[in-house]
Design a protein around this motif. Structure first.
Motif, PDB file in Angstrom:
ATOM      1  N   UNK A  39      -7.286  45.324 -51.179  1.00 19.99           N
ATOM      2  CA  UNK A  39      -8.686  44.225 -50.661  1.00 19.99           C
ATOM      3  C   UNK A  39      -7.963  43.108 -50.101  1.00 19.99           C
ATOM      4  N   UNK A  40      -7.028  42.401 -50.970  1.00 22.58           N
ATOM      5  CA  UNK A  40      -6.464  41.524 -49.913  1.00 22.58           C
ATOM      6  C   UNK A  40      -6.096  41.603 -48.749  1.00 22.58           C
ATOM      7  N   UNK A  44      -7.610  39.704 -45.854  1.00 23.97           N
ATOM      8  CA  UNK A  44      -6.568  39.287 -44.260  1.00 23.97           C
ATOM      9  C   UNK A  44      -6.860  40.103 -42.875  1.00 23.97           C
ATOM     10  N   UNK A  45      -7.441  41.550 -42.930  1.00 26.46           N
ATOM     11  CA  UNK A  45      -7.816  41.808 -41.511  1.00 26.46           C
ATOM     12  C   UNK A  45      -8.830  41.403 -41.331  1.00 26.46           C
ATOM     13  N   UNK A  98      -5.560  31.542 -43.780  1.00 27.24           N
ATOM     14  CA  UNK A  98      -4.081  30.454 -44.801  1.00 27.24           C
ATOM     15  C   UNK A  98      -4.168  28.853 -46.460  1.00 27.24           C
ATOM     16  N   UNK A  99      -5.515  28.526 -45.656  1.00 28.10           N
ATOM     17  CA  UNK A  99      -5.668  27.665 -46.481  1.00 28.10           C
ATOM     18  C   UNK A  99      -6.632  28.212 -48.249  1.00 28.10           C
ATOM     19  N   UNK A 100      -7.474  29.257 -48.250  1.00 20.90           N
ATOM     20  CA  UNK A 100      -8.935  29.640 -48.967  1.00 20.90           C
ATOM     21  C   UNK A 100      -7.553  30.809 -49.841  1.00 20.90           C
ATOM     22  N   UNK A 101      -6.750  31.763 -49.093  1.00 22.98           N
ATOM     23  CA  UNK A 101      -6.743  33.130 -49.054  1.00 22.98           C
ATOM     24  C   UNK A 101      -4.803  33.365 -49.903  1.00 22.98           C
ATOM     25  N   UNK A 102      -5.191  33.398 -51.689  1.00 18.54           N
ATOM     26  CA  UNK A 102      -3.896  33.850 -52.251  1.00 18.54           C
ATOM     27  C   UNK A 102      -3.610  35.414 -51.788  1.00 18.54           C
ATOM     28  N   UNK A 103      -1.878  35.125 -51.164  1.00 17.40           N
ATOM     29  CA  UNK A 103      -1.707  36.662 -51.214  1.00 17.40           C
ATOM     30  C   UNK A 103      -2.372  36.539 -49.945  1.00 17.40           C
ATOM     31  N   UNK A 104      -1.776  36.122 -48.991  1.00 15.51           N
ATOM     32  CA  UNK A 104      -2.665  36.427 -47.609  1.00 15.51           C
ATOM     33  C   UNK A 104      -2.025  37.234 -46.667  1.00 15.51           C
ATOM     34  N   UNK A 105      -1.945  38.207 -46.081  1.00 19.47           N
ATOM     35  CA  UNK A 105      -1.316  39.612 -46.005  1.00 19.47           C
ATOM     36  C   UNK A 105      -0.960  39.514 -43.910  1.00 19.47           C
ATOM     37  N   UNK A 106      -0.129  38.311 -43.651  1.00 22.19           N
ATOM     38  CA  UNK A 106      -0.361  37.912 -42.296  1.00 22.19           C
ATOM     39  C   UNK A 106      -0.109  38.956 -41.143  1.00 22.19           C
ATOM     40  N   UNK A 107       1.061  40.101 -41.912  1.00 29.00           N
ATOM     41  CA  UNK A 107       0.583  41.623 -40.845  1.00 29.00           C
ATOM     42  C   UNK A 107      -1.224  41.863 -40.889  1.00 29.00           C
TER      43      UNK A 107
END
Length: 133
Positions: A39-40, A44-45, A98-107
């Motif tokens: 889900x994360x 992120x995508x 970046x401010x709102x998502x926990x465990x953001x997947x930057x890739x």
């Protein structure tokens, strides 16, 4: 004295529409590709794809409106302003992610952004199979 108002020629409008449609397809594909990673990654995508879609659609809306052929300086100013707004929109969506998502997947975030930005531009440049080009 009448002022001539210009619009994009039909082939330019068709190419722009094709590009925007391919961006939506690329966005959906990018989100679907990261589905197995959870889900994360999907969120992120989706944020990365949304950053690109919103920014590019705003740019297209601002730049490809009617303009006066006798005022090329205003058209240039519109292009520069739209490009600055496009960058600001993308940065705002990235900041929101970046401010709102926990465990953001930057890739997934940046990969989806790049996929939506690059792949449709390559695909939309191909000559239409129905045309003689």
């Amino acid at each position: 004295m009448s002022t001539k108002t210009e619009r994009l020629d039909l082939p330019d409008r068709v190419q722009l529409k094709r590009l925007l449609v391919w961006q939506v397809i690329a966005a959906a594909t990018a989100v679907a590709v990261v589905f197995p990673f959870g889900k994360n990654a999907m969120l992120a995508a989706a944020m990365g794809a949304a950053a690109c879609l919103l920014a590019n659609w705003y740019f297209a809306y601002r730049v490809f409106q009617r303009y006066r052929a006798r005022e090329p300086g205003q058209l240039l100013a519109r292009i520069y302003g739209a490009e600055l707004a496009k960058i600001a929109i993308a940065l705002a969506v990235f900041g929101l992610a970046f401010a709102t998502m926990e465990d953001l997947n930057p890739l997934a975030l940046f990969g989806a952004y790049l996929a939506v930005q690059i792949v449709p531009a390559i695909v939309a440049q191909r000559p239409d199979a129905r045309s003689n080009s």
